[in-house]
Every structure is written in structure tokens, then in C-alpha cells.
Design an enzyme around this catalytic site. Sequence first.
Site, PDB file in Angstrom:
ATOM      1  N   GLY A   1     -16.270  -8.204  84.171  1.00  0.00           N
ATOM      2  CA  GLY A   1     -17.709  -8.411  84.343  1.00  0.00           C
ATOM      3  C   GLY A   1     -18.026  -8.701  85.791  1.00  0.00           C
TER       4      GLY A   1
ATOM      5  NE  ARG B   1     -17.170  -7.479  79.783  1.00  0.00           N
ATOM      6  CZ  ARG B   1     -16.874  -8.631  80.381  1.00  0.00           C
ATOM      7  NH1 ARG B   1     -15.619  -8.926  80.650  1.00  0.00           N
ATOM      8  NH2 ARG B   1     -17.836  -9.486  80.700  1.00  0.00           N
TER       9      ARG B   1
ATOM     10  N   GLY C   1     -10.912 -10.974  86.729  1.00  0.00           N
ATOM     11  CA  GLY C   1     -10.611 -12.148  85.931  1.00  0.00           C
ATOM     12  C   GLY C   1      -9.316 -11.968  85.156  1.00  0.00           C
ATOM     13  CG  ASP C   2      -8.168 -14.793  82.017  1.00  0.00           C
ATOM     14  OD1 ASP C   2      -7.655 -15.269  83.053  1.00  0.00           O
ATOM     15  OD2 ASP C   2      -8.647 -15.473  81.099  1.00  0.00           O
TER      16      ASP C   2
ATOM     17  CB  THR D   1     -13.876 -15.795  85.943  1.00  0.00           C
ATOM     18  OG1 THR D   1     -14.507 -16.396  84.788  1.00  0.00           O
ATOM     19  CG2 THR D   1     -12.914 -16.833  86.514  1.00  0.00           C
TER      20      THR D   1
ATOM     21  CG  ASP E   1     -16.383 -17.940  81.531  1.00  0.00           C
ATOM     22  OD1 ASP E   1     -17.607 -17.996  81.794  1.00  0.00           O
ATOM     23  OD2 ASP E   1     -15.942 -17.357  80.527  1.00  0.00           O
TER      24      ASP E   1
ATOM     25  CG  ASP F   1     -11.539 -18.979  82.085  1.00  0.00           C
ATOM     26  OD1 ASP F   1     -11.626 -18.182  83.045  1.00  0.00           O
ATOM     27  OD2 ASP F   1     -11.758 -18.646  80.905  1.00  0.00           O
TER      28      ASP F   1
ATOM     29  NE  ARG G   1     -40.816 -29.429  72.219  1.00  0.00           N
ATOM     30  CZ  ARG G   1     -41.916 -28.791  72.599  1.00  0.00           C
ATOM     31  NH1 ARG G   1     -42.095 -28.500  73.866  1.00  0.00           N
ATOM     32  NH2 ARG G   1     -42.840 -28.464  71.721  1.00  0.00           N
TER      33      ARG G   1
ATOM     34  NE  ARG H   1     -17.604 -14.823  74.918  1.00  0.00           N
ATOM     35  CZ  ARG H   1     -18.036 -13.568  74.957  1.00  0.00           C
ATOM     36  NH1 ARG H   1     -17.213 -12.591  74.620  1.00  0.00           N
ATOM     37  NH2 ARG H   1     -19.265 -13.291  75.312  1.00  0.00           N
TER      38      ARG H   1
ATOM     39  CG  HIS I   1     -25.446 -10.583  81.087  1.00  0.00           C
ATOM     40  ND1 HIS I   1     -25.209 -10.933  79.781  1.00  0.00           N
ATOM     41  CD2 HIS I   1     -24.412  -9.785  81.455  1.00  0.00           C
ATOM     42  CE1 HIS I   1     -24.107 -10.343  79.366  1.00  0.00           C
ATOM     43  NE2 HIS I   1     -23.601  -9.640  80.360  1.00  0.00           N
TER      44      HIS I   1
END
Lengths: 341, 341, 341, 341
Positions: free
Chosen positions: C10, C72, C102-103, C125, C127, C129, C162, C171, C272
Amino acid sequence: MRVGLLTGGGDVPGLNAAIRAVVKRGVGEYGHHIVGFRNGWKGVVDGDVVPLDRTHIRNVLPVGGTLLGTARFHPHAADGGLDAVLTTIENEHIDALICIGGDGTLHAASKIAEAGVKIVAIPKTIDNDVWGTDSSIGFDTAVTIATDAIDRLHTTAESHNRVMIVEVMGRSAGWIAATAGIAGGAELVLAPEQPFDIERVVRFLKHRHRSHASFSIMVVAEGAVPAEGSAMDYEMQLGQFGQIVAGGISERLKVEIEERTGFDTRVAVLGHIQRGGTPTAQDRILGSRFGVAAIDAVTRGETAVMTAVRGENVELVPLSEIAGKVKHVPTDMLEVARALA
Amino acid sequence: MRVGLLTGGGDVPGLNAAIRAVVKRGVGEYGHHIVGFRNGWKGVVDGDVVPLDRTHIRNVLPVGGTLLGTARFHPHAADGGLDAVLTTIENEHIDALICIGGDGTLHAASKIAEAGVKIVAIPKTIDNDVWGTDSSIGFDTAVTIATDAIDRLHTTAESHNRVMIVEVMGRSAGWIAATAGIAGGAELVLAPEQPFDIERVVRFLKHRHRSHASFSIMVVAEGAVPAEGSAMDYEMQLGQFGQIVAGGISERLKVEIEERTGFDTRVAVLGHIQRGGTPTAQDRILGSRFGVAAIDAVTRGETAVMTAVRGENVELVPLSEIAGKVKHVPTDMLEVARALA
Amino acid sequence: MRVGLLTGGGDVPGLNAAIRAVVKRGVGEYGHHIVGFRNGWKGVVDGDVVPLDRTHIRNVLPVGGTLLGTARFHPHAADGGLDAVLTTIENEHIDALICIGGDGTLHAASKIAEAGVKIVAIPKTIDNDVWGTDSSIGFDTAVTIATDAIDRLHTTAESHNRVMIVEVMGRSAGWIAATAGIAGGAELVLAPEQPFDIERVVRFLKHRHRSHASFSIMVVAEGAVPAEGSAMDYEMQLGQFGQIVAGGISERLKVEIEERTGFDTRVAVLGHIQRGGTPTAQDRILGSRFGVAAIDAVTRGETAVMTAVRGENVELVPLSEIAGKVKHVPTDMLEVARALA
Amino acid sequence: MRVGLLTGGGDVPGLNAAIRAVVKRGVGEYGHHIVGFRNGWKGVVDGDVVPLDRTHIRNVLPVGGTLLGTARFHPHAADGGLDAVLTTIENEHIDALICIGGDGTLHAASKIAEAGVKIVAIPKTIDNDVWGTDSSIGFDTAVTIATDAIDRLHTTAESHNRVMIVEVMGRSAGWIAATAGIAGGAELVLAPEQPFDIERVVRFLKHRHRSHASFSIMVVAEGAVPAEGSAMDYEMQLGQFGQIVAGGISERLKVEIEERTGFDTRVAVLGHIQRGGTPTAQDRILGSRFGVAAIDAVTRGETAVMTAVRGENVELVPLSEIAGKVKHVPTDMLEVARALA
């Protein structure tokens, strides 16, 4: 002179600029006493009053929300609401009221003016659908936020044949969708003013992706609806997705588009992000000018009017002229959005 | 139809939105051929032409500057300039010209229209001093940048009795200074429209710091001038600081204020930062609407007109009406700035 | 020397900074030939090659996405993928490969290095990670965007009781949720690292609103999951909401919270938007430093390593060390998030 | 336990995040009493104390500056300063002190620790020159603001052969100049670490403009100096421009460059804009983590240490280790800046 001030309805960025202007000008120029009611009309009904002076408005210009608090409460809709308003105004020796709000607040202002209270209204709504003024407080910030979101989506195109849906606010008018769609260069804008036909939407996407594009961005107003009798409308009657409230129309569109095109479709729901945070320069200027105009009007003894911006000028419009009207996106603006897609 | 397009004068954010709109609408809706001239009128004189289609305008909405380039070049001021323009227009078979620019470009457009060329102008200037339109492309972005700078200064108050000067653009009109001053909550705004008296400025600062404040922010237009006959004016005649061009007025004010008050005074000069970078949503919308209106006008055969925004509408104004006029900040806007300081 | 360059997985903001650094340094300092493969590993497999020089990297620093495109696509997962990669590398006379990803990309890089190709990887990434480096390209921008969203929600508090849910990416690790939660001052952070118990969440919200608060902001990583055997987990097995993919966990939480507390709950799904737009200064600096380090390493003949930032230094880490590892949010960071809620 | 808290030196964005963390964790987790001293060490000397609880830290995360106020005041430099500090600490029954500041504050902290007071320091400085920590509070925001300014200049290129100078902060170290220069893609970075030779600068600019470029952006740290014995250095000795303090080096460079190249040169001086406004997410996270670490350390009885971030971890560093050291920009970072110009 003793002037009451309140903010009603949903909060938007720029309210504090208006409050600040009323207080600075009211106290500094005229020597008025300004008192604020907490949480909109509810504070008037409950007599929840706070005196306002320069210390309360320090550093509030760049701050979103409203320092007075607000509530979705309509005095004319509540039992004995109007009477309670009148009682508070008498008890607190209020000579005139300045209320900042959207449709609900403006309607309440009319009712209260009819009951003999001097009142001047200031329009705010991120939806920009208040009739009689070019713009209302909060709209410019919302458009800016939505445009920024579309910009970001435009640079991320990791996959072919992907459709990105950005859901923006706008229940009965598609101002944010149309203007942010133009500013962000969205491929498709769905606004309440023009009910859509899912089959045309799908045709457009398929054609676009077949001819040259790898992905498409759609801006969808939360109040966008399928045209009567069109495909999605039928399913809507079935209520298949009826239980989903937030992200309602976007989630439905996602399912429809994926089924009908096979294109991977992703949804971003901006939600309340659109109505918070630092106001844009325009919203602060608008709030400031409205605040000054309102306290000036109140001082001159005007009543039952709303501040409005028309071109370069701030003017006063009778509340009677705007009652019950919704300012829709003009067709030529939607045409610009369409032409530049 | 073959339409020529150029951007003249200093560049501003939002020009690409207008170019994009002319091309998208011109090609997509009308099937025109659009050609761009590089570097403003210079490109017309030199015959420096590039055909424009959809590939050139991809992803340009959020990009500042102009994809066509620009130059400060006035064909009517150059020897044989007008003739060269007419020759190029004939050689390139241009049916009509759309020019985007400020005072200089609008003036050139008048001259060229008089020579029989069909021409429609689009106003741009961060100074917002073009007469006949509520706003010009680039102004909203400049105000936003200047407001952001004032915001930042407002949170940094490390020392007592410090004066912060922010110098913004505006040679003959103080639009950025006045509006960013309101939006940012500046304590003092100096605009060309109201020549200042340094002694009053100093009195205001001293009074403010003595009574309650620990520091003050002044927004100064680069074109701000001391009132005739006032203290600084005299020294200006002496030309003591005459050699300093950039940051001229601010550096002078700094020296004066420090000498007369003893307050530590700091200067920030925004300079060209104000005219670059991503355009605001408003500037993109304005550019897009102006671009659509211009190509529509050209297609209908209109000439010697400028697109203008008035209230919610985009209209056409004869170039003859705006010639030689400067749109100054109205007194009531300066009054709002003063009242809310 | 001839160096191939690709971006896989991505896209994230900051990739162009890395590409620019590889090209500027590779061409300007070493005189290498740099060629880019379009759309990640797919371009390597297909031999989709483009030479890269200074003209391609002009003005790309502030632009999100990747000028090379990405996909991807995992060569080691596709039939004959690895062989195709080796063939292209031979046909194109590639001496070494730099891959940014990434990974998935890092895993592919290991496989290809094992096959004898010289390869240096750069981690990206949102993320965060990827094991072995303090930070990866894209993470800082994502955190900045998510924080801005939380800020905006914090100023809009129109209603009592609220709950606002902001769903962010992540993820298998909750880096964005935890750090943006700290930066934005969220009341509750749900991350994949600590499966949540809906009953405790509800107890917390009820207690908070009963004692002093009028509303709460929850940041939820898309990969947040209910604890095994806890209430929501049971229903999850029933698959009642199984069909909703986007906004999955937030929509479920909304339903649960509203049912169990009666509090009006609203959802914003950033989607996104988090991975697009102008990269932050940090992501550009990281991308630039990684790019320089990678081309330097490749020039020195290093292979099977990844650039990594550790403290103030950029270092090289063997790909073998990071294979199969996920960098989770450390417990003390989650503790900071919790302590400051 | 009773913990005193102060912020000293110039204010920076992110201080409030640290204050908030100390209070939230100190009160919520440990049940400590936290008291703040107003205006840095001055407040300690004067006994200007305010108790701090949750109400004081509401909504402060996105707000620049410091809610405690600050001052450039060094107790060890003032007559009887240290004694006054010790007296206040005894009178107020302070068990430990947390001080947030730069070089001056850290130095004061050492002195006070030597006198037997338990003290933990948190580093802040936009200059990033505190030794022993990867980063200090405020630096990331300053770099972000400077990068944004460079970005804006990059899109405005109205004229050929123009040089834009952006002056940023950094008296003894060029961290902002180097990192913002990398992030913004500046053509030239002048930092205090590498005294410049105006003749080489001019040669570089001439060569660049002759070969391909139409304009150049230079980022200049306020502490940049000409190399000893080089051309500008000589003139500096003459003191020709000696009286100009703000914008000093940039104004001088402007004059030199215009004279030697004939290129129109413009200056933007960011000044205090760099140290104000909403902190970035990173600065809030850093402030929050430092605040938690400091109150944890104080609770454990640690003293004479500073919180530091090293890689992914927050650690404690003895004040004795950092005394008198300045963290300069490493040569390889300056090399990255140069290589990518």
C-alpha cells in the site's frame, strides 16, 4: 443596556469569534452588560446565566466549539418553554437578546420576537442552508476539512479499479459535498438536490475506469437519496439496510457499487470531524463581523432581524423573510462540480 | 474554436484551479482547442505556445503556483509589444484569449481588447485590491497563512513587554493586514489606507502594557506609511534606513518602538510564504468557477470583460469599469479590526 | 552501476522522498543508472521499467503516494514469480535492487536475496509494525492525521452523554491508535495488543459520564478484537454483523455501546485518508535518510539488509533478523495512553 | 508527596502536554499533590505558587505555550537566588521538583540538586541542542513550521534568477535548518556547525542558475556565520551592519548575494512563529511520555536526572553527564542535506 447572548443547535467552529466580538464591542464600545446563557435556549429556560467580560474571551479565536455550551433544545417545542424564556428575560432584566444558531434557533427567535422581546440572530450552520445570507458561520471550516480529506485520498491510489467514498454532512442541502467536491476535484458528487440513479453512477464509474482511470473518488452528502423509482430506491423500500444509521448512504452505495461493478470500494465517514477544531480565517472573520453587526443592531434598537453577509457587506435581514426557507445549492454550482469532474 | 490562455504577474495559489477549469470545460464540453502561453504576456510576445489537454491538468488542484509559468512583463510597456501580441495571435489562429492576472494584466487586456482581440480576464492577486469583484484568486490563501502565523505568535509569550510585528503583503491596500488581523486577534493593524502616527502607536502599546497586557501583536502591511508630518515621516525623509528594502517598514517600526517604549520588539516577515503552497478550498473554488465562467463567456463571444464574484454569483464586469481603480479596505472593516483589538 | 528501484504494498506519504534521495544521490554522487519498476514487484515480473533521473523527482517531496506506482503483488506467491523477477533483473542488467515496502515486500526481498540478487530494503508502513526499526515511512503522517481528527472531535461537544468513536488503521498492531490516542487525549484506546472486554468498556464510560464528563472519545484500531470468551466475542461467533467489512469493529461497538449505555454514539472512519496527502516533515526526513543509506549500502556492495532508524542513527539490519516478526506497541506505551486518559 | 513543577526559558509547543501528564499521573495514579510555580524559576524565588489539578489541564494538549507561564530567569545567576529557591521549597513543603526547560534550566537544576533538593528535569528546546536525548520538546513543531514555509516558497517562482532566504532559529546548532532543509528540499543550508564562505555560496548559486534552475531556496540558521578570514567575515569586522539584530544574517546575505550575483534576493524571517501554536503529534507524545517518566522517577526517589528519549525508549540520564555539552548536528545529517540539495 443588558444584552443576553446564547448559542443554540449543534456547535461549529467560529462561534467563539462571534461571542468575542459581541463582548468586546458591547463592553468596550458601548459599556453594555453582556450575560451569556449556558447551553442555548435551555439556559434561558433554566435561568442559567453567566456574566461575560474580557477575561472570558481571551484566546478563544482559534478555538472550536462554543464557550457558552449549546444544546439542541427548542423552547417553542417544549411545554411552557416560551413562558419560561420570557420569565428569565424579565428576571434577568435583559433588554435584548442575541442568539447564534441554525434553523431551529432562528425559528425560536421569530417566536420570541413575536412575544415582544428584542432579538437579533446570527446564522451558523456547517450545512450553509440558511436562507438570506451568502454564508453562515462554520461552513468554510467544514468545506476546508472535507477538501483536505479528498486531497489525501487523491494521492493514495494503491490499487486499480478502486472507488473511494467520502461521506460528508448535509442533510437537506449538499453545499459541503458540492464545494468540497469542486475544491478537491472529486469525480462524482451526490447531493440531496439531485436524487441519483445508481445505474447512471455505475455506468459512469465503469466507463471512467475502462477508458483511462485507475480509481474514482465520490463525495456523498449524508442526505443524498436515490431517485424515486430507481433501482436503489426499490431496495430502500425493502429496508434491507434500514438499521444502519451512521454511514448509512455510503455503506449502501458501497454494497451496490461492489456488486454492480466488482470494483473494490472503500468508505471514509468524516462525521463530527467536520464540525470541530480550529475555525478557518474566513469563519473567524465572518463570526467577528456578525458579532459586531449584531451588537450594533441591538444598540440601535433593531429587532427580529438576522445578520447576513451579501457580497462584501454585512446586512440585516428580517427574520420573517427567511422563515421556513432552505437555501439549496444552485444548479449552476452543481453544474460546475459536474463539469470539472 | 482555439482559445489562448495565460497567467501574468506574480503567481498565487489557485491559478492552477482556473487553468484546469478552462481546459476541462473548454475541451470536454465545447471541444475547443486550448493553448497555453508560457510566462505570461512574454510567452505571447515570443510565441511560446504549448497545447493544453487533460494530461496537463492532472493533480494540479492542490498545487500552488502556475503550470504555465508567469512573468512580470507588460506588452503595452515594451517596444513593439502590442504588435508582437497581435502577430502571435494571428500566427497561432487564436480566436479568443483568457488571461489570468492582476492590475498589470488587466490593463494589458484592455489595450489588447481595444486592438480588436477577443479577451476575457480572470482576476488574481493576494492583495485583493482589484476593483469590481468581492475577491480575487489567492487572497483567501494569503489571509489563511497570515492568520496561522498570528495564531502561533499568540501562544508564545515568553517575556513581558514584548511587541511582535508580523509584516504581511499589501502595497497599496491593507486587505491581508486587516482581515488576518481580525481573524488572528491582533492588537494593532497598520494598513496603507490609514497612515499611522508612531506617537499614537506608542501611546497605545504603553497604555496596554501598563494596564493589563504582557505583550502585543502588530500586523503591518508592507505598504503602511507614517502620516504626513508625523514623527516617523520626518525621519523617513532623512532616509536613515532607506537602503533596507525587504522588511523595510517593520524594521523601522522595531527601532522606533524599542527606542520610544523600551519594549523588546521582534519582527517576522512572511514575504513570499504568503503567495505559495496549497491553495485553500475557497481559492480553488473561486479559480474553478472563474475558469468555467471565462470559457463560457469566450464561447458566447463576449469580450473585454472580467469574471467577478459578487455575493453568491459569478458575473462579468466590463474591463472599462475597473480600469485604474484600486479596491481599498472599507472603513467599516478597519473599524471592526480596531474594535476587536 | 545499474540500480533497480521499486515501491511495493500500500502506498504511504514519504515514498517519494525516498525515491528522490536514491536518485539524487545515486546519479549525482555515484553516477549510477537508476531504473524504476512500475507498480511494485508486478513491474519487475512484467519488465515494466522506466529510467529515473533528476527530471522525474522534481517537486515530489511534498507529494503523497509514489511516483512509481505500487501494487499488492507478491512474486514468491505467484506461479513462476521468482523466476520472472530473476529474468527481468538479468535482462535489464540490474546490479542491485532497492525495494521500499512493508511486510510483504520485505519477505519477497528475503526470497530474492536468497536467489543471489543484491538487494537492500527500506521499510514503510503506516502501521509501524516492522520489526527492527524505531519507525517506518508513513507512520508519522498517519498519526498526525488521526490526531488532528481527535482534536476536532474534542471541540465539538454539542450533546451530553455522547460517545465518539474514531476508527484508525492498524490490523495487527495498534501504533496509530495508541500514539494518536496519547497525542489527542482520547479517553479510551482499543488496540489489537490488548483484546477488550465490552463490559469493562461500558463500565468505564458509564462511570466517567456519571462522575464528571459530558462525552467521551474512543480511538479504535481496525484490528481491535473482543477478548476471547467475553460478551462481544460470543456474538461475533454468531456472525451477526459478519458481512460488514469497512468500519466493522466501530459499527459493532456503536451498536453495543448504545444498547448497553443508552449514550448516543457516533462513528468516524478515517480509512484511506490516513495514508494519503502531504507527508509530514518527519516522514520526508526519514524517507530521505533511508534513501541515502540504501544507495550508499548498495554502492558498498551490501545485500539482504534493511535500513532502520535507531535513535538518532540510520543503520542496516539483516533481513533475516526481522523475518516473521511483528513489532507490537510496548506495554508501557499502552500504559501511558491509559494513564493519561 | 508534594511535587513542584515549573517551566523555564523560552516557551515551546508541547509544554502543556508534559504538565498535563505530570498532573494526571501524579494525582490520578499516585495521589500526589502537584503545585505549579508561575513564570519558571522566578516563581520559585518569589514563592508564586498555584495548586494544580485536573481542572487546570483540561483541553491543553493542542495549545501551544505553557499554562504555568515562563521567564528567562536563572536563580544561580541572581543574587541570593539559590537561597530563595531553597526557602520556598521548605516553606511550601516541596518533596521534589520537576523542571521543564532548556540549557539554562538544566544548569539551574544541577545547582539546586547539589544543594540537596530532589529534582528531575525534562528537556525542551526548539533548537534540539540538549545533549543526551534524541529529541527535546518543541523541536518537531519548529521543523514542521519551517518545512511548511519552504514548501510554500517552492511553488512560487514568479521570476527568474531569484534567491529566497528563509531564516530559522538555531543559535549554536543548526538542527532546524538542516532537517527542514532536507524535508523542504532546500538548495542550500547554512548552519552554525559549518561556517560558510560567501564566495562558495555565490559560485553555487551562479552555477545552478546558469545550468538549469530559475530560482534557489536557502535555509539559514540565525547562528550561521561566515568562515574566519572569508570575505563576509572581514566586512563583519567592519561592523557595517552590526546594528541590525533581528534578521541579521539574512539581511546581510541578501545584500552580499545581490551585489555579487545580480539575482533578486528576498528574505523571510520566521522568528517566533516557529515556537508557537498547536504542537505536532510528536511533540505532544514526547511531552506526555516525558511527563509520565518524570513523575514516575520522582515517586521512586530519583534525583539529578533528566528524561531522555533514546530510540523507542524513554530513559533517565544523570544531569552531570549533559552539563555544558551542546548537541550539534552530526556531519552525516549535514551531508544528507547537501547531497539532496
